[in-house]
Write an enzyme that holds these catalytic residues in place. Sequence first.
Site, PDB file in Angstrom:
ATOM      1  N   HIS A  51      41.865  30.009  42.395  1.00  0.00           N
ATOM      2  CA  HIS A  51      43.336  31.016  42.614  1.00  0.00           C
ATOM      3  C   HIS A  51      42.801  32.031  43.352  1.00  0.00           C
ATOM      4  CE1 HIS A  51      45.825  34.524  41.878  1.00  0.00           C
ATOM      5  NE2 HIS A  51      44.536  35.162  41.076  1.00  0.00           N
ATOM      6  N   HIS A  75      38.744  39.979  43.639  1.00  0.00           N
ATOM      7  CA  HIS A  75      39.853  40.722  43.130  1.00  0.00           C
ATOM      8  C   HIS A  75      39.797  40.726  41.492  1.00  0.00           C
ATOM      9  CE1 HIS A  75      42.778  37.330  43.164  1.00  0.00           C
ATOM     10  NE2 HIS A  75      43.322  37.917  42.226  1.00  0.00           N
ATOM     11  N   GLU A  79      37.785  42.172  36.049  1.00  0.00           N
ATOM     12  CA  GLU A  79      38.651  42.094  34.864  1.00  0.00           C
ATOM     13  C   GLU A  79      38.385  40.825  33.911  1.00  0.00           C
ATOM     14  OE1 GLU A  79      41.193  44.461  34.402  1.00  0.00           O
ATOM     15  OE2 GLU A  79      42.270  43.459  32.718  1.00  0.00           O
ATOM     16  N   ASP A  80      38.149  39.787  34.838  1.00  0.00           N
ATOM     17  CA  ASP A  80      38.127  38.412  33.942  1.00  0.00           C
ATOM     18  C   ASP A  80      36.552  37.943  34.053  1.00  0.00           C
ATOM     19  OD1 ASP A  80      40.742  38.331  33.500  1.00  0.00           O
ATOM     20  OD2 ASP A  80      41.328  37.185  35.428  1.00  0.00           O
ATOM     21  N   ASP A 143      47.949  37.897  45.941  1.00  0.00           N
ATOM     22  CA  ASP A 143      47.699  37.800  44.502  1.00  0.00           C
ATOM     23  C   ASP A 143      49.082  37.207  43.770  1.00  0.00           C
ATOM     24  OD1 ASP A 143      46.437  37.301  41.985  1.00  0.00           O
ATOM     25  OD2 ASP A 143      46.863  39.367  41.585  1.00  0.00           O
ATOM     26  N   ASP A 265      74.879  34.252  59.793  1.00  0.00           N
ATOM     27  CA  ASP A 265      73.449  34.337  59.983  1.00  0.00           C
ATOM     28  C   ASP A 265      72.748  33.243  59.148  1.00  0.00           C
ATOM     29  OD1 ASP A 265      73.504  35.680  57.837  1.00  0.00           O
ATOM     30  OD2 ASP A 265      71.933  37.214  58.443  1.00  0.00           O
TER      31      ASP A 265
END
Length: 496
Positions: A51, A75, A79-80, A143, A265
């Site tokens: 990821h 990133h 957190e993880d 993300d 368009d």
Amino acid sequence: MDDLEQRFQLLLERVNYLDQRDVDKIKEAWQFAKIAHSGQFRKNGDPYVSHVLSVAEILVEWKLDCVSIISGLLHDTVEDGITSNEDVLKSFGEEVSLLVDGVTKVREVRLQGDKGEVTIENLRKLILVMAKDLRVVIVKFADRLHNMRTLEFLSEEKQRENAKETLEIYAPLAERMGMGEVKGQLEDLSFRFLYPIEYKNLILQSKEPYSKAERNIKKMKRFLLADLANRRIRVKISGRKKHLYSLWSKLNRPGIDGDYTKIHDIVALRILVDTVDQCYVALGLVHQRYKPIPNIGISDFISQPKPNGYQSIHTKVFGPNGKTTEIQIRTYAMHDQAEHGAASHWAYSDAKLKGVSDEKLENTSIIAEKSKLDWVKQLVSWQDDIRDHEKFMEAVKFDAFAKRNFIFSPKGDVYDLPVGSTPVDYAVAVHTQLVWHVRGAKVNGIMVPLDYKLKSGDIVEIIKTKNKVTPNKGWLDFVVTHEARKQIRMANSNLT
Ligand code: MN
């Protein structure tokens, strides 16, 4: 070498616009991410690092700088993963740590209680970190884009939740930052999960209109290529297919009511040239070949860029068989800006930034570009004004994300105001103090009442009083922007 390592090698080949020191840092970040996420897997069974690698790949596609790419790789580590902010700071420096911290903060907080409130809390955080460094949002977009592309592996409820947040917050934000391509992708991905039946139907129904328009464009392309070649102009002509969600929204507009023939368009013909001069030569050649449609004809966003920086000439012409067709003419540089918007300010500019202190940065063109995004600062200031969750959401949704009208000053400056804005809203947008001098207003040279609803393209002139006059409380009945409301209230409360 396994799959992921191979992808990472490819990524390294693509960052040839950075210097070796940056490339080494990116390698280091990749090792760091792999350790932090070891043993973690995504819902679809992929190792978690796949990821963050995808996020970095998207950022490289947008040609972002080294700091953003590293932040993309890292990133989710705080957190993880098993790392802390201090670890990131120590290994990668302040800028990266600020970005990673920012992205971590705006992560979806899945708290109990009212779901609406959670989203608003996220939005508040997002706006605060945006003001510090806009790259936070750009990493966040990458993300979100990858998460939306892999949304099918989540539960149906989570799918809808994510899709809704993307459609209501991230897509409009991308548009406001001039990242048109990202906005289109985010909308189409949300559309698929929020309105699955409509999505499937639209794909079926639009097949024929799309291919019809494409055949038309092909014919026009042949003629125009020859016309431009005669003038020795190097040109690239392509057909731009309208994104599905954007098509669906347009089809649902009153007055169109699902009638494809009223959409000019669905596929637009796009002409890319090297210089601004060539844009106007191309426009002349287009109009010699195909007559412009009277009245709805030309929009020149080159001489009058949209407030988000978008530049291009749009013209609607009678194409083959009298079919109305939109043609867009722009330079390659404008095209890059239109697709990547705010992100393109960081593209290639990394070298300029290296080793430069914050103070010196203030003077560089990159920072100057950032100041164009004054609306971000305004949103931040509202944080303090509006404590009430619901009111804050209303203000943000309405002022920042509502459909905008482009209003011109007599000198030709452009202001974008929400639909429904009046001359008083315009006055406040020009300058907050101007609200003390409003006597009347002219729109396109004609006196109008102050509650007049402005339309895109209107030229507004405020007739000023000589001396300061307290703004009329009654104006609160018709102004629509938060800032106008605030200024009128403040002015009247100071009287006592
Ligand atoms: Mn992530």
